[in-house]
Design a protein around this motif. Structure first.
Motif, PDB file in Angstrom:
ATOM      1  N   SER A   1       7.777  -3.541 -11.502  1.00 61.02           N
ATOM      2  CA  SER A   1       8.785  -2.582 -10.718  1.00 61.02           C
ATOM      3  C   SER A   1       8.067  -2.277  -9.620  1.00 61.02           C
ATOM      4  CB  SER A   1       8.848  -1.180 -11.715  1.00 61.02           C
ATOM      5  OG  SER A   1       9.427  -0.163 -11.217  1.00 61.02           O
ATOM      6  N   TYR A   2       8.756  -1.966  -8.573  1.00 60.48           N
ATOM      7  CA  TYR A   2       8.118  -1.886  -7.036  1.00 60.48           C
ATOM      8  C   TYR A   2       9.186  -1.390  -6.348  1.00 60.48           C
ATOM      9  CZ  TYR A   2      10.157  -6.265  -5.290  1.00 60.48           C
ATOM     10  OH  TYR A   2      11.093  -7.257  -4.822  1.00 60.48           O
ATOM     11  N   ALA A   3       8.770  -0.870  -4.998  1.00 60.19           N
ATOM     12  CA  ALA A   3       9.819  -0.683  -3.960  1.00 60.19           C
ATOM     13  C   ALA A   3       9.924  -1.806  -2.996  1.00 60.19           C
ATOM     14  CB  ALA A   3       9.112   0.609  -3.099  1.00 60.19           C
ATOM     15  N   ASP A   4      11.219  -2.286  -3.344  1.00 64.45           N
ATOM     16  CA  ASP A   4      11.606  -3.445  -2.461  1.00 64.45           C
ATOM     17  C   ASP A   4      11.925  -3.318  -0.810  1.00 64.45           C
ATOM     18  OD1 ASP A   4      12.301  -5.999  -1.838  1.00 64.45           O
ATOM     19  OD2 ASP A   4      14.394  -6.047  -2.770  1.00 64.45           O
ATOM     20  N   ARG A   5      10.709  -2.796  -0.289  1.00 65.52           N
ATOM     21  CA  ARG A   5      10.821  -2.794   1.497  1.00 65.52           C
ATOM     22  C   ARG A   5       9.027  -3.308   1.527  1.00 65.52           C
ATOM     23  NH1 ARG A   5      11.543   3.651   0.790  1.00 65.52           N
ATOM     24  NH2 ARG A   5      12.931   3.067  -0.892  1.00 65.52           N
ATOM     25  N   THR A   6       9.135  -3.547   3.027  1.00 59.93           N
ATOM     26  CA  THR A   6       7.864  -3.770   3.526  1.00 59.93           C
ATOM     27  C   THR A   6       7.088  -2.523   3.554  1.00 59.93           C
ATOM     28  OG1 THR A   6       9.014  -5.290   5.137  1.00 59.93           O
ATOM     29  CG2 THR A   6       6.872  -4.580   5.750  1.00 59.93           C
ATOM     30  N   PRO A   7       5.918  -2.480   3.262  1.00 60.00           N
ATOM     31  CA  PRO A   7       4.860  -3.681   2.812  1.00 60.00           C
ATOM     32  C   PRO A   7       4.858  -4.064   1.287  1.00 60.00           C
ATOM     33  CG  PRO A   7       3.510  -2.054   3.308  1.00 60.00           C
ATOM     34  CD  PRO A   7       4.732  -1.418   3.598  1.00 60.00           C
ATOM     35  N   ASP A   8       5.718  -3.148   0.599  1.00 56.66           N
ATOM     36  CA  ASP A   8       5.171  -3.308  -1.032  1.00 56.66           C
ATOM     37  C   ASP A   8       5.805  -4.697  -1.355  1.00 56.66           C
ATOM     38  OD1 ASP A   8       4.787  -0.615  -0.407  1.00 56.66           O
ATOM     39  OD2 ASP A   8       5.425  -0.031  -2.152  1.00 56.66           O
ATOM     40  N   ALA A   9       7.007  -5.137  -0.691  1.00 54.69           N
ATOM     41  CA  ALA A   9       7.425  -6.455  -1.230  1.00 54.69           C
ATOM     42  C   ALA A   9       6.605  -7.598  -0.974  1.00 54.69           C
ATOM     43  CB  ALA A   9       9.100  -6.395  -0.496  1.00 54.69           C
TER      44      ALA A   9
END
Length: 375
Positions: free
Chosen positions: A241-249
């Motif tokens: 489960s993560y935030a689908d945006r840069t830089p996390d993705a």
């Protein structure tokens, strides 16, 4: 799989015949789960195990199967042209077992266009003898898939949770069988199962007999449920489960997922493990329920992401219901104001270069270990 019906029967605890391995009970429950995951409504799947699988209950269940595709699965002893049940008496088979021709008549009477009968019959521990009458009285739209020839053994390989035939049947139903349209069809299922069974044990040859006018679908596995289950019943070791945006993705796909997969772990990733066109909330719930742990990739972006918040609340709620610890948080950047319900959990720090190597090893070990239970 609209309007599909199924009857799943397994007998391991015999009173007057040799008991069968625990794999038989695993087989029937796993087949039930696989066909439910493949589109059968749980309310339309009848499961009869050991003493529940009486002559009367089986014949009644066959008599009540309605129109629509139907699947019948039996695992247990088969001998002398009879299906042997828990209370079968070799001196009174006509009254305590089900004769092959009687069973064939009941199957022929089901008001369904297409019916698949799957037989994983064992005799004397892991020996299968399949009654010839099952094959000689097939009506149109009926097919029989059996674990071995009449003069062969049906095996349970050492250390395996399922019988050999059903092990490959389950994999096929869950999506390993080839498909052009996402549906597992009967001919494709057998073409997948047969060579793998014989490859693993050259003395066992599954049998297929049918009178069919179409290659009808048996299951339609979802992307979130296509992987086989492990000994704890999970399809994945981790749902990310993560935030689908840069830089996390970028970090998830370029660092986290490759490292976990190199360690031999089965990983499902939020937004990538579900069926296209299905609401995210539905795909997320499927993924979280079928994964042992939900791996939270904590960052400032994660704490403001509504979809990520739903995922970690769902996983934590599921853990409370089960009495387990489902959430496994990892930190990828320094953050403040972590919610109390997450801050109380031991968090692995992958943001600190001095701690990251050790905590990555701890993460892999945690995902390989059994699901922690609350005491």
């Amino acid at each position: 799989m609209t309007e599909s019906r199924a009857l799943v029967i397994g007998v391991a605890g015999y009173q007057r015949f040799p008991a069968l391995p625990a794999a038989v009970r695993n087989d029937v429950r796993d087949v039930r789960d696989a066909i439910v995951d493949g589109g059968y409504a749980p309310s339309e799947v009848t499961l009869l195990v050991d003493e529940e699988a009486t002559r009367g209950s089986i014949l009644a269940a066959l008599d009540h199967m309605a129109a629509g595709p139907a699947l019948i699965y039996f695992s247990g002893h088969g001998a002398a042209d009879h299906l042997l049940l828990a209370g079968s008496d070799p001196r009174r088979l006509s009254r305590t077992a089900i004769a092959a021709d009687e069973f064939a008549t009941a199957v022929r009477s089901i008001p369904a266009t297409n019916v698949l009968v799957v037989l994983d019959c064992c005799h004397a521990g892991a020996i299968g003898r399949l009654p010839a009458a099952f094959y000689t009285r097939l009506a149109s739209g009926r097919a029989v898939m059996a674990s071995s020839r009449a003069d062969e053994l049906s095996h349970v390989l050492p250390g395996r949770p399922n019988s050999l035939f059903t092990e490959h049947l389950l994999a096929g139903l869950r999506g390993a069988a080839p498909s052009d349209d996402g549906q597992i069809r009967i001919f494709d299922l057998f073409e997948y199962v047969q060579p793998r069974v014989t490859r693993d044990h050259p003395g066992q040859h599954p049998v297929f007999e049918a009178r069919l006018e179409e290659n009808f679908p048996v299951a339609r596995p979802t992307a979130a449920t296509a992987a086989p289950r492990d000994d704890e019943g999970f399809r994945y070791d981790a749902y990310v489960s993560y935030a689908d945006r840069t830089p996390d993705a970028g970090w998830v796909w370029e660092v986290l997922v490759p490292r976990l997969e190199r360690a031999g772990l089965r990983v499902a990733v939020s937004g990538d493990s579900g069926d296209p066109g299905v609401p995210h909330i539905v795909n997320a719930e499927r993924g979280i329920r079928t994964a042992k742990r939900t791996l939270l990739v904590l960052s400032r972006a994660y704490l403001t992401d509504h979809e990520a918040d739903f995922e970690n609340v769902l996983a934590q709620s599921l853990g409370v219901q089960e009495g387990s610890y489902r959430l496994l948080p990892v930190l990828i950047e320094p953050i403040d104001n972590v919610p109390v319900r997450l801050d109380q959990l031991t968090t692995l720090n992958l943001a600190d270069p001095s701690r990251a190597p050790r905590d990555f090893d701890r993460l892999v070990q945690a995902l390989r270990s059994p699901l922690p239970r609350r005491t």
